[in-house]
Design a protein around this motif. Structure first.
Motif, mmCIF file in Angstrom:
data_model
loop_
_atom_site.group_PDB
_atom_site.id
_atom_site.type_symbol
_atom_site.label_atom_id
_atom_site.label_comp_id
_atom_site.label_asym_id
_atom_site.label_seq_id
_atom_site.Cartn_x
_atom_site.Cartn_y
_atom_site.Cartn_z
ATOM 1 N N ARG A 205 27.664 -0.889 17.440
ATOM 2 C CA ARG A 205 26.955 -0.332 16.289
ATOM 3 C C ARG A 205 25.673 -1.097 15.946
ATOM 4 O O ARG A 205 25.247 -1.135 14.801
ATOM 5 C CB ARG A 205 27.885 -0.316 15.074
ATOM 6 N N ILE A 206 25.060 -1.703 16.939
ATOM 7 C CA ILE A 206 23.808 -2.424 16.684
ATOM 8 C C ILE A 206 22.652 -1.434 16.738
ATOM 9 O O ILE A 206 22.391 -0.814 17.778
ATOM 10 C CB ILE A 206 23.601 -3.556 17.700
ATOM 11 N N THR A 207 21.957 -1.251 15.617
ATOM 12 C CA THR A 207 20.862 -0.290 15.572
ATOM 13 C C THR A 207 19.703 -0.752 16.447
ATOM 14 O O THR A 207 19.499 -1.944 16.652
ATOM 15 C CB THR A 207 20.364 -0.089 14.132
ATOM 16 N N GLY A 208 18.977 0.223 16.949
ATOM 17 C CA GLY A 208 17.883 -0.061 17.871
ATOM 18 C C GLY A 208 18.311 -0.041 19.321
ATOM 19 O O GLY A 208 17.464 -0.065 20.215
ATOM 20 N N THR A 209 19.626 -0.004 19.574
ATOM 21 C CA THR A 209 20.129 0.050 20.947
ATOM 22 C C THR A 209 19.632 1.317 21.639
ATOM 23 O O THR A 209 19.766 2.422 21.116
ATOM 24 C CB THR A 209 21.667 0.036 20.956
ATOM 25 N N ILE B 299 9.429 -5.763 3.934
ATOM 26 C CA ILE B 299 10.164 -7.023 3.786
ATOM 27 C C ILE B 299 11.462 -6.987 4.590
ATOM 28 O O ILE B 299 11.837 -7.960 5.234
ATOM 29 C CB ILE B 299 10.486 -7.294 2.305
ATOM 30 N N ALA B 300 12.144 -5.846 4.546
ATOM 31 C CA ALA B 300 13.418 -5.718 5.250
ATOM 32 C C ALA B 300 13.684 -4.253 5.569
ATOM 33 O O ALA B 300 13.150 -3.348 4.925
ATOM 34 C CB ALA B 300 14.557 -6.283 4.407
ATOM 35 N N VAL B 301 14.514 -4.023 6.595
ATOM 36 C CA VAL B 301 14.966 -2.679 6.950
ATOM 37 C C VAL B 301 16.451 -2.602 6.621
ATOM 38 O O VAL B 301 17.252 -3.413 7.092
ATOM 39 C CB VAL B 301 14.735 -2.381 8.440
ATOM 40 N N ILE B 302 16.804 -1.620 5.788
ATOM 41 C CA ILE B 302 18.183 -1.499 5.292
ATOM 42 C C ILE B 302 18.718 -0.121 5.635
ATOM 43 O O ILE B 302 17.987 0.877 5.587
ATOM 44 C CB ILE B 302 18.233 -1.729 3.765
ATOM 45 N N GLY B 303 20.000 -0.037 5.981
ATOM 46 C CA GLY B 303 20.623 1.248 6.298
ATOM 47 C C GLY B 303 22.097 1.257 5.965
ATOM 48 O O GLY B 303 22.669 0.234 5.571
ATOM 49 N N ASN B 304 22.696 2.412 6.127
ATOM 50 C CA ASN B 304 24.122 2.600 5.855
ATOM 51 C C ASN B 304 24.930 2.164 7.070
ATOM 52 O O ASN B 304 24.874 2.828 8.113
ATOM 53 C CB ASN B 304 24.386 4.066 5.522
ATOM 54 N N PRO B 305 25.694 1.074 6.964
ATOM 55 C CA PRO B 305 26.427 0.583 8.139
ATOM 56 C C PRO B 305 27.637 1.444 8.499
ATOM 57 O O PRO B 305 28.188 1.318 9.582
ATOM 58 C CB PRO B 305 26.869 -0.825 7.707
ATOM 59 N N ASP B 306 28.049 2.308 7.565
ATOM 60 C CA ASP B 306 29.240 3.127 7.804
ATOM 61 C C ASP B 306 28.954 4.347 8.660
ATOM 62 O O ASP B 306 29.873 5.015 9.118
ATOM 63 C CB ASP B 306 29.852 3.575 6.469
ATOM 64 N N LEU B 307 27.674 4.673 8.849
ATOM 65 C CA LEU B 307 27.341 5.843 9.652
ATOM 66 C C LEU B 307 26.130 5.525 10.527
ATOM 67 O O LEU B 307 25.010 5.409 10.048
ATOM 68 C CB LEU B 307 27.034 7.045 8.750
ATOM 69 N N GLU C 181 20.539 4.530 15.262
ATOM 70 C CA GLU C 181 19.924 4.317 13.953
ATOM 71 C C GLU C 181 21.012 4.367 12.885
ATOM 72 O O GLU C 181 22.007 5.086 13.035
ATOM 73 C CB GLU C 181 18.875 5.392 13.656
ATOM 74 N N ALA C 182 20.808 3.609 11.822
ATOM 75 C CA ALA C 182 21.726 3.669 10.682
ATOM 76 C C ALA C 182 21.322 4.825 9.778
ATOM 77 O O ALA C 182 20.130 5.069 9.564
ATOM 78 C CB ALA C 182 21.701 2.359 9.903
ATOM 79 N N ASP C 183 22.299 5.540 9.264
ATOM 80 C CA ASP C 183 22.014 6.646 8.356
ATOM 81 C C ASP C 183 21.363 6.118 7.077
ATOM 82 O O ASP C 183 21.668 5.012 6.626
ATOM 83 C CB ASP C 183 23.316 7.382 8.016
ATOM 84 N N ASP C 184 20.483 6.923 6.482
ATOM 85 C CA ASP C 184 19.764 6.543 5.256
ATOM 86 C C ASP C 184 18.979 5.240 5.444
ATOM 87 O O ASP C 184 18.825 4.466 4.495
ATOM 88 C CB ASP C 184 20.729 6.396 4.069
ATOM 89 N N GLN C 185 18.497 4.988 6.623
ATOM 90 C CA GLN C 185 17.734 3.759 6.873
ATOM 91 C C GLN C 185 16.370 3.841 6.211
ATOM 92 O O GLN C 185 15.704 4.884 6.258
ATOM 93 C CB GLN C 185 17.587 3.548 8.376
ATOM 94 N N TYR C 186 15.955 2.766 5.562
ATOM 95 C CA TYR C 186 14.654 2.762 4.887
ATOM 96 C C TYR C 186 14.043 1.373 4.927
ATOM 97 O O TYR C 186 14.742 0.370 5.138
ATOM 98 C CB TYR C 186 14.802 3.226 3.431
#
Length: 363
Positions: A295-299, A223-231, A44-49
């Motif tokens: 780093r693909i989220t959902g893996t 509409i979209a799922v957004i997260g912090n790609p750095d963590l 999961e990406a940190d701060d994902q919303y």
């Protein structure tokens, strides 16, 4: 989720041939044991919303694709909700009217101002007349009735002036209150109108695009799922029976389903306090100590949380432990009850009942 235990070394099992058949024997031995809690999860990406629609309507603009880096405040989509636009325009116009009514140049206040000026002129005239009649009365040139009438006219003119001044103040206060009220309505409708424009709440990366151009959306639709790609962290689902063994700071070994030949070191960072009814488990956040090259989220992934370690434990192979925590000694073929500690699918920690010199027989 399950708890597993690992040994640092392999055991030695001696097979002896006696009376024409093979009987397995072993002695307890000293080994290191590691206690593990198994859990599955995903990256999961940190701060994902979830970026959601705040109003109903058709998507007339969708300006992003999955993988885009987006910044806070950036408009990603526009919803066509004309009612919001009309309400905002109407509220803005009503506020402009209220604003003009609150100005000194407004028709109502100008009319009252003109009346005040006329009242001031009349008062000045009546006061002059009253003073003149007083001098005449003092010289016995006019009667007392004439003097009292002149004085009453001056008093009445003063009262009329004060009433007009109060009317001006009241009208001005009412106009200002109306302006404030209409300004609030205007601002609220402007906010509602802005809800047609879907903006990024926190900068990050678009991981999922949930809607397409032209879709009809309702308030709350994602509409979209957004997260912090750095963590990127591992989100683990842990069975409630294992929760008492977990705490922040525990070491974790993570294996991604995309490459099961490689493992990553990680650390338990956070244990969410609420039970997740969707997965019927508790959520544990694990941050990677090793550099994560995928780093693909959902893996999907599997993880072993190291909850304890016993050095130089006295252990026997699991098959030598009988029902009722009994073991069979070779000497006299005697059944002895032992006190056990950690039990895995392969090994049993012995805390008492036998020694390292005892020889055990398997059933």
């Amino acid at each position: 989720m399950k708890t597993f235990y690992l040994l640092g070394f392999t055991s030695c099992v001696w097979l002896l041939v006696a009376c024409g058949k093979k009987t397995a024997e072993t002695k307890p031995q000293r080994k290191d044991m590691i206690e593990l809690v198994f859990a599955s999860g995903s990256l999961e990406a940190d701060d994902q919303y979830n970026l959601t629609a705040q109003t109903d309507g058709y998507l007339v603009k969708l300006d992003f694709v999955e993988g885009d880096a987006v910044r806070e405040g950036q408009v990603l989509a526009v919803i066509d909700n004309r009612q919001n636009k009309i309400n905002a325009q109407s509220a803005a116009e009503l506020h402009r009217i209220a604003q003009r009514n609150a100005e000194a140049s407004s028709p109502t206040l100008l009319q009252i101002t003109a009346n005040i000026e006329a009242a001031k002129a009349k008062l000045k005239l009546d006061q002059g007349q009253s003073e003149r009649y007083k001098r005449l009365f003092d010289n016995n040139s006019v009667s007392n009735l004439e003097y009292e009438n002149a004085r009453l006219s001056a008093t009445s003119s003063l009262a009329s002036l004060h009433a007009l001044q109060e009317q001006y103040s009241s009208q001005q206060s009412s106009a200002r209150q109306q302006e404030i009220s209409q300004r609030v309505v205007r601002d609220v409708n402007q906010v509602i109108k802005e809800q047609n424009r879907i903006k990024v709440i926190r900068s990050g990366k678009v991981y999922q695009k949930e809607k397409q151009l032209g879709d009809y959306v309702r308030k709350g639709d994602v509409i979209a799922v957004i997260g912090n790609p750095d963590l990127v962290y591992a989100k683990l689902n842990v069975d409630e029976t294992s929760m008492t063994k977990l705490k922040p700071g525990l070491a974790v070994i993570v294996q991604l389903n995309t490459n099961k030949s490689k493992t990553y070191k990680a650390i338990v960072r956070e244990i969410l306090p609420a039970f997740d009814t969707g997965s019927q488990s508790f959520i544990v956040k694990v941050y990677f100590a090793d550099k994560l090259d995928f780093r693909i989220t959902g893996t999907q992934l599997e993880a072993n949380i190291i909850t304890g370690e016993v050095k130089n434990a006295l252990v026997i192979p699991r098959p030598y432990l009988n029902y009722g925590d009994q073991v069979t000694l070779k000497k006299g073929n005697q059944q002895v009850v032992v006190k056990t500690g950690i039990i895995s699918s392969d090994w049993v920690e012995i805390l008492g009942g036998i020694t390292q010199q005892d020889v055990l027989l398997s059933n």
